[in-house]
Design an enzyme around this catalytic site. Structure first.
Site, PDB file in Angstrom:
ATOM      1  N   HIS A 535       0.777  -1.055  -0.046  1.00 31.97           N
ATOM      2  CA  HIS A 535       0.050   0.053   0.086  1.00 31.97           C
ATOM      3  C   HIS A 535       0.909   1.066   0.066  1.00 31.97           C
ATOM      4  O   HIS A 535       0.540   2.290  -0.958  1.00 31.97           O
ATOM      5  CB  HIS A 535      -0.915   0.044   1.479  1.00 31.97           C
ATOM      6  CG  HIS A 535      -1.768   1.040   1.432  1.00 31.97           C
ATOM      7  ND1 HIS A 535      -3.005   1.273   1.128  1.00 31.97           N
ATOM      8  CD2 HIS A 535      -1.353   2.492   1.819  1.00 31.97           C
ATOM      9  CE1 HIS A 535      -3.681   2.429   1.484  1.00 31.97           C
ATOM     10  NE2 HIS A 535      -2.360   3.236   1.978  1.00 31.97           N
ATOM     11  N   GLU A 536       1.808   1.258   0.991  1.00 34.35           N
ATOM     12  CA  GLU A 536       2.542   2.622   0.868  1.00 34.35           C
ATOM     13  C   GLU A 536       3.685   2.844  -0.335  1.00 34.35           C
ATOM     14  O   GLU A 536       3.677   3.679  -0.692  1.00 34.35           O
ATOM     15  CB  GLU A 536       3.441   2.592   2.321  1.00 34.35           C
ATOM     16  CG  GLU A 536       2.715   2.365   3.482  1.00 34.35           C
ATOM     17  CD  GLU A 536       1.615   3.444   3.780  1.00 34.35           C
ATOM     18  OE1 GLU A 536       1.945   4.683   3.097  1.00 34.35           O
ATOM     19  OE2 GLU A 536       0.856   3.217   4.590  1.00 34.35           O
ATOM     20  N   ASP A 600      -4.457   0.730  -2.001  1.00 33.69           N
ATOM     21  CA  ASP A 600      -5.031  -0.637  -1.552  1.00 33.69           C
ATOM     22  C   ASP A 600      -5.043  -1.671  -2.380  1.00 33.69           C
ATOM     23  O   ASP A 600      -4.654  -2.777  -2.295  1.00 33.69           O
ATOM     24  CB  ASP A 600      -6.438  -0.518  -1.271  1.00 33.69           C
ATOM     25  CG  ASP A 600      -6.570   0.203   0.316  1.00 33.69           C
ATOM     26  OD1 ASP A 600      -5.540   0.052   1.200  1.00 33.69           O
ATOM     27  OD2 ASP A 600      -7.813   0.709   0.736  1.00 33.69           O
TER      28      ASP A 600
HETATM   29 ZN   LIG Z   1      -2.537   5.352   2.432  1.00 37.33          ZN
END
Ligand SMILES: [Zn+2]
Length: 700
Positions: A535-536, A600
């Site tokens: 995600h990051e 996501d």
């Molecule tokens: Zn985020």
């Protein structure tokens, strides 16, 4: 100070750069509320494993509603406590970590000669916060000099010095001010002036139509009235002032930019010579203002929203001095941390911000709020002790390995993207290889030696900590960037990507079960922390992050054609999430949540590819059930779903959808797996079933 998006007010300043920093979750730490202490048993909070079968509702069909299947029993086991507005896996870990910090602080508060200087600071800060008798006895006396200063204003010319002082104590009357890395040259740190001056969570709270919005505004005016009364205004005057304050803030809201537009860095980047700011808003003597905040000689800066400054100038000009004084009193009392105020003010603050805005029935126990405020004020002093005692070296090593695996899987994935030209692919890889990985805690902890903490002086401690942090931020202007700096304290249950730094950050707090369960299967680990890492990393390539290069500069490295294709692919996600209803008539804002949704979706795919690679290395059959009763691929998706087990009160859900770039939990589960046919295959779904639609979106 405080430019950018801040949902919870901690002691630390939020610099303008924070408006581009993207966290994994909205706001687990709930520092604001208090009142009567909720019952607390003081038992330690047990952490759930990476895959918790108790949370699952196996009577549900995973192909029809996977959120219900993975998390359907969670709320029965963990109903929302009366001191929370939502409760999920993040909160279980937060509660657990708070108890650990609590024990550390109780040890540090014992006044022993062997305390280190940092232990003295965190111990005394905490002990002072807990001493409500002393806070009550002092009442508003410590704030009297501030109130006298407002009363003494003779003309609008006097505003310059007062507003400069306010910015240093986090009272953002009329506008915001801080420092940021220059978007176009990340080596430079510059001053920034931003829109600001509102007391409601966001601009649209003033402008939205409908019954719910009107009710909130009426409650807000009532809240201002009560707060002004509590600082000594006669009731009738307070009521009349509250109306005028609401009019003034509404006028400020009208000239403010909405949060969705603010997600595009180009919209909030208007570098200019300081002299130009003087022509936009001459009502403030800017050179004197900068000097009063300790940074003389500013020649250029970023004015995020020039139209706002122009409008604010006109507004100050047309508003009478008495209304401005009332507004300043309100902004002051609303800007001071609620924990250090006398009970009546603290309770009223909770009544509006906790009960009415978030639907939270009761204030958190005092100790929880004091742990959170100590973390806010002295996060790296507390975090240093915490990380040394509670973050195992093995967790760090395993996370480093996981991050490398996922970066490798992104490197491979970029090469398979059919929609992207080889030219842009090469640039994307170049940026990927420059991402800095930060895991657990900083190499060098912050130096607090110049911050004095005095036992018994709650308001003083709070204000001094805020001033200390703001001076620290402002002192960066004109200096080289410290690439080792962290924007979250080590115990924080969250993670973030910062495009100007081009770094991914995973504090020790989130590297615990269930997100990182050392005893879980590989598949579960990839579904949990692997998805967080993915995600990051994907944030560096979402609609916002993709506008920055590997050096952290706002620079277009895309071919025009690839840029257009990216927009078209993300449009699929905008439409998908626009279609989700959070509550009643409130739908998700697909554009506001686009960056998080992209992260996501891309993140889970990266974790999935890394799991396959890992299984190949270890010769694991990912389609064979093991002792858990699930195949590794099924475990992977259930673990990811369980990242988001939880429930949210209706008021909080409304607040989240209207202010937060993260989609509500349920949609972080199903919005993503609907786009992964691999999910459908793992659970034997048929194309056309709700969780396996024919029109899946894919960007990364
Ligand atoms: Zn985020």
């Amino acid at each position: 100070m405080g430019v950018g998006v801040s949902i919870r007010r901690f002691a630390g300043a939020v610099s303008v750069l924070a408006s581009m920093v993207v966290g994994y979750v909205a706001c687990v730490p709930v520092a604001q509320a208090q009142g009567k202490a909720a019952v607390d048993t003081e038992k330690s909070v047990p952490l759930p494993p990476g895959l918790d079968k108790r949370f699952m509702d196996t009577t549900a069909d995973p192909c029809v509603d996977f959120a219900q299947y993975a998390c359907g029993n969670f709320a029965k086991l963990y109903p929302i406590p009366s001191d929370k507005s939502s409760y999920g896996n993040f909160h279980i870990l937060y509660d657990h970590t708070q108890k650990v910090l609590h024990a550390l602080l109780e040890k540090a508060e014992a006044d022993s000669p062997s305390r280190t200087p940092n232990e003295q600071k965190i111990g005394d800060y905490y002990a002072t916060c807990m001493n409500t008798e002393a806070i009550q006895a002092k009442g508003l006396k410590p704030l009297q000099p501030e109130l006298n200063r407002i009363a003494a204003l003779q003309s609008k010319t006097d505003l310059t010095a007062l507003l400069a002082h306010y910015q240093l104590i986090n009272v953002n009357a009329f506008f915001g001010y801080g420092e940021q890395q220059d978007f176009k040259d990340a080596r430079k740190q510059i001053a920034a002036v931003d829109q600001g001056g509102l007391g409601l969570p966001e601009r649209d709270y003033y402008l939205r139509t409908g019954e719910a919005a009107e009710k909130t505004r009426a409650q807000y005016v009532e809240h201002i009235t009560k707060m002004l009364t509590l600082i000594g205004e006669p009731a009738a005057a307070a009521a009349s002032d509250a109306k005028k304050i609401m009019d003034l803030e509404t006028a400020l809201a009208k000239i403010s930019m909405d949060i969705t537009s603010r997600r595009d860095p180009k919209n909030i980047y208007h570098p200019m010579p300081a002299a130009e700011l003087a022509t936009l808003a001459p009502v403030i003597a800017w050179p004197a203002f900068f000097e009063a905040t300790g940074v003389a000689g500013i020649s250029e800066l970023n004015v995020t929203n020039p139209d706002f400054l122009k409008g604010m100038n006109a507004l100050i000009g047309s508003t009478d001095l008495d209304t401005i004084k009332a507004y300043l009193r309100w902004q002051l009392i609303n800007g001071i941390a609620s924990t250090v105020l006398p009970t009546a003010l603290d309770d009223e603050n909770f009544n509006f911000n906790g009960r009415e805005l978030s639907g939270q029935p009761e204030q958190e126990a005092r100790w929880k709020r004091c742990v959170a405020s100590t973390d806010g004020a002295l996060g790296e002093a507390l975090g240093e002790v915490y990380a040394k005692e509670y973050f195992p070296a093995k967790s760090k090593q395993e996370t480093v390995q996981m991050v490398h695996d996922i970066e490798n899987s992104m490197d491979r994935e970029i090469g398979t993207l059919t929609w992207m030209s080889p030219e842009t692919q090469a640039k994307a890889r170049e940026k990927l290889h420059m991402v800095a990985d930060k895991i657990g805690y900083p190499d060098h902890f912050r130096d607090y030696s110049k911050l004095t903490v005095v036992r018994g002086d709650a308001i003083g401690n709070s204000i001094h900590a805020v001033e200390f942090e703001n001076h620290r931020q402002l002192a960066k202007i004109g200096k080289p960037v410290d690439r080792g700096e962290w924007g979250m304290s080590p115990p924080t249950i969250n993670a973030y990507y910062n495009p100007s730094m081009n770094d991914i950050n995973f504090p020790a707090g989130i590297l615990q079960s269930p997100f990182f369960d050392p005893n879980a299967s590989d598949a579960v680990k990839y579904g949990h922390i692997g998805a967080v890492v993915g995600h990051e990393l994907t944030h560096g390539f979402d609609d916002q992050g993709r506008q920055f290069d590997g050096n952290g500069n706002l620079a277009d490295w895309w071919t025009a054609d690839d840029g257009k294709k990216f927009d078209a692919m993300t449009d699929c996600e905008v439409k998908e999430y626009n279609g989700f209803t959070a509550i009643d008539d409130v739908k998700l804002n697909g554009k506001l949540t686009l960056g998080e949704n992209t992260a996501d979706n891309g993140g889970l795919r990266l974790a999935y590819m890394a799991l396959l690679e890992d299984a190949q290395r270890k010769k694991t059959d990912v389609n064979a059930k093991d002792a858990s009763g699930f195949t590794p691929l099924q475990q992977f998706f259930i673990a990811d779903g369980q990242n988001w087990c939880g429930s949210t009160r209706p008021e909080q859900l409304r607040l989240q959808v209207q202010t937060d770039p993260h989609s509500p939990d349920k949609f972080r589960i199903i919005g993503v797996i609907q786009n992964m046919p691999e999910f459908g295959k793992a659970f034997g779904c048929k194309v056309g079933q709700p969780m396996m639609p024919a029109n899946a979106c894919r960007v990364w």
